[in-house]
Design an enzyme around this catalytic site. Structure first.
Site, PDB file in Angstrom:
ATOM      1  CB  SER A  87       3.140   1.885   5.854  1.00  0.00           C
ATOM      2  OG  SER A  87       2.152   1.668   6.403  1.00  0.00           O
TER       3      SER A  87
ATOM      4  CG  HIS B 205      -0.385   0.307   2.441  1.00  0.00           C
ATOM      5  ND1 HIS B 205      -0.117  -0.660   3.302  1.00  0.00           N
ATOM      6  CD2 HIS B 205      -0.040   1.472   3.186  1.00  0.00           C
ATOM      7  CE1 HIS B 205       0.349  -0.219   4.557  1.00  0.00           C
ATOM      8  NE2 HIS B 205       0.464   0.956   4.267  1.00  0.00           N
TER       9      HIS B 205
ATOM     10  CG  ASP C 213      -0.045  -4.042   2.692  1.00  0.00           C
ATOM     11  OD1 ASP C 213       0.085  -3.575   1.443  1.00  0.00           O
ATOM     12  OD2 ASP C 213      -0.114  -3.183   3.629  1.00  0.00           O
TER      13      ASP C 213
END
Length: 505
Positions: A238, A134, A164
């Site tokens: 992230s 992402h 992910d």
């Protein structure tokens, strides 16, 4: 947890983000103030690995929508300001009606670029970087920013949306520092961990905390098995690494639970055991090649376990078997409960999904099932999981002659043998056999279990049925045997099967 927001962490410059970054707040331990600061080794770990942690900068061109700062406001007809604004916006356009401000000739705003920042880490000194999918999703351009500020354009090697994860590659201009994966299976609750990333676009930042939980399933994907930590993870973290005190990567920071988007001490990382396998395949093939058993599975509830004579309730119940899948020739059937796969215990359907996906394509494995209360071992050679494309073919058929169904009541259901009229009414495929449900008593156990008109009962207590009388006969026998529930194999109109346990009391 229901009031919290679960979101991937991603920082986007100039745009309000609905995605939250991961993080963990340092935990105070009981005891002396020295322990409240955490172990002394954190500084050594940070110094050792900091140059392997990178920022991921992406840019994306998006189509601007009307209504921005350059758009003419919507005014009521006849408004005294209408003429003023009309002249103002006309004067801003150049010859031929084109806009001086770079707008399109039709007066609409031009496409614009948005930027975002995330984190990643180098696993190979040739320039291989791991991050979250992402972080780089839909990016037109990806750049890796090293700890010393050097910015280098990167290429995408491959992504896996289900975990992910993404792998990038860039050409280094100087010698690099790389980190290696540790064994996430060896983590214990309370172990200290260190998170390094780029929170709030501030650059490399180190936070520390403990392992709060393992094997967390938060229903974000089919293979959830997260490490939960309280080490502070925020927007921009992230894709960043989670280290143990040996300086090995034991997770990739991916999600937080937060009502506000900031860290409240509940962060999640994909364990290194999963990451290492995904990264190896992405580097080798550019895609994931997961194992495939070819079954549809569901949970074994207490009622289902009682009906199948399984104590305690455990395993993954096979609700359907793909005719072209590996399980079919191995002899696995609907109604079997998988309790062990390739030597690993299966406690629930998620366990089976994860272990099958992680097993090499083409490997022969032992699958232990429970069938009618007894354990059996089946040998299965795994196939490869493909991303299914649902293709609906429209088939024209002649209008069938109307037939009045003969109905019978049982278990709070109105039941009828399948005929052409009922198949047409409920659009039931010809391959589906059994007894169709034409009505459900709203106050029945069947209604609570979400049975509905058009469902087809294929088996009762693992025996095929073809009429309402067959079902009533089986139910009466189960009552006589002292059973509290009856296990139904139910099909929808498309032939997808599931098991439902209904009370016979």
């Amino acid at each position: 947890m229901t009031a919290a927001t679960i979101a991937p962490s991603r920082s986007r410059l100039g745009v309000r983000i609905g995605l939250a970054a991961l993080a963990v707040a340092a935990v105070s331990a009981f005891g002396s103030p020295a322990y409240a600061r955490g172990p002394e080794g954190i500084a050594d770990v940070a110094e050792k690995v900091i140059d392997a942690v990178v920022n991921i900068s992406t840019s994306q061109t998006v189509e601007a929508k009307g209504g921005g700062s350059n758009a003419m406001p919507q005014l009521p007809p006849g408004s005294p300001f209408e003429e003023f604004f009309d002249d103002f916006f006309k004067n801003r356009k150049g010859p031929g009606g084109s806009s001086k401000g770079g707008e399109r000739g039709d007066g609409g705003p031009p496409p614009r670029k948005t930027n975002s920042l995330g984190s990643g880490f180098i696993i190979d000194t040739s320039g291989v970087v791991v991050t979250n999918n992402h972080v780089i999703a839909d990016a037109d351009e990806i750049n890796v920013i090293l700890n010393d500020g050097t910015k280098i354009k990167a290429e995408l090697v491959g992504v896996d949306k289900k975990t992910d994860l993404a792998v990038l590659k860039f050409k280094p201009t100087k010698p690099l520092v790389a980190v290696k994966f540790g064994d996430s299976d060896k983590l214990r609750l309370g172990d200290w961990v260190v998170a390094i990333g780029n929170p709030f676009s501030l650059g490399g930042t180190v936070t520390a905390g403990i392992v709060s939980a393992k094997n967390r399933d938060i229903s974000s994907g089919p293979y959830d098995s997260y490490i939960q930590t309280d080490a502070s993870i925020n927007r921009g973290n992230s894709g960043g690494p989670l280290f143990n005190l040996d300086g090995d990567v034991i997770g990739v920071n991916t999600l937080i639970i937060s009502p506000s988007g900031g860290s409240i001490g509940i962060g999640f990382a994909v364990p290194s055991k999963t990451v290492a396998g995904v990264v190896d395949q992405l580097r080798q093939f550019g895609e994931l090649r997961r194992g495939w058993l070819g079954v549809r599975i569901q949970s074994v509830t207490d009622e289902i376990a009682e009906s199948l004579s399984i104590k305690p309730a455990r395993g993954a119940l096979v609700a359907g078997v793909d005719d072209k899948g590996p399980a079919k020739p191995a002899g696995i059937e609907p109604g079997d409960v998988v309790v062990k796969f390739d030597g690993k215990d299966v406690k629930d359907p998620k366990d089976l999904s994860r272990v099958v996906a992680d097993t090499a394509v083409g490997k022969e494995v032992d699958v232990i099932i429970i069938r009618k209360g007894k354990e059996e071992t089946k040998k299965v050679t795994l196939g490869r999981l493909q991303d299914p494309e649902k293709v609906q073919a429209a088939v024209k058929t002649d209008e069938p002659a109307s037939e009045k169904p003969v109905t019978q009541k049982a278990l709070g259901l109105d039941l009828a043998a399948l005929n052409k009229d009922l198949r047409s009414r409920y659009k039931i495929k010809e391959s589906v056999k059994g007894v169709v449900v034409t009505n459900v008593d709203a106050n029945s156990d069947a209604a609570e279990k979400r049975l509905s008109a058009g469902d087809v009962i294929v088996e009762v207590a693992q025996e095929a049925v073809s009429s309402g009388a067959d079902i009533q006969k089986r139910v009466d026998q189960l009552k006589k045997d002292g059973k509290k529930s009856v296990l139904l194999l139910v099909s929808n109109a498309d032939g997808e099967l599931r098991f439902v346990a209904l009370s016979v009391q």
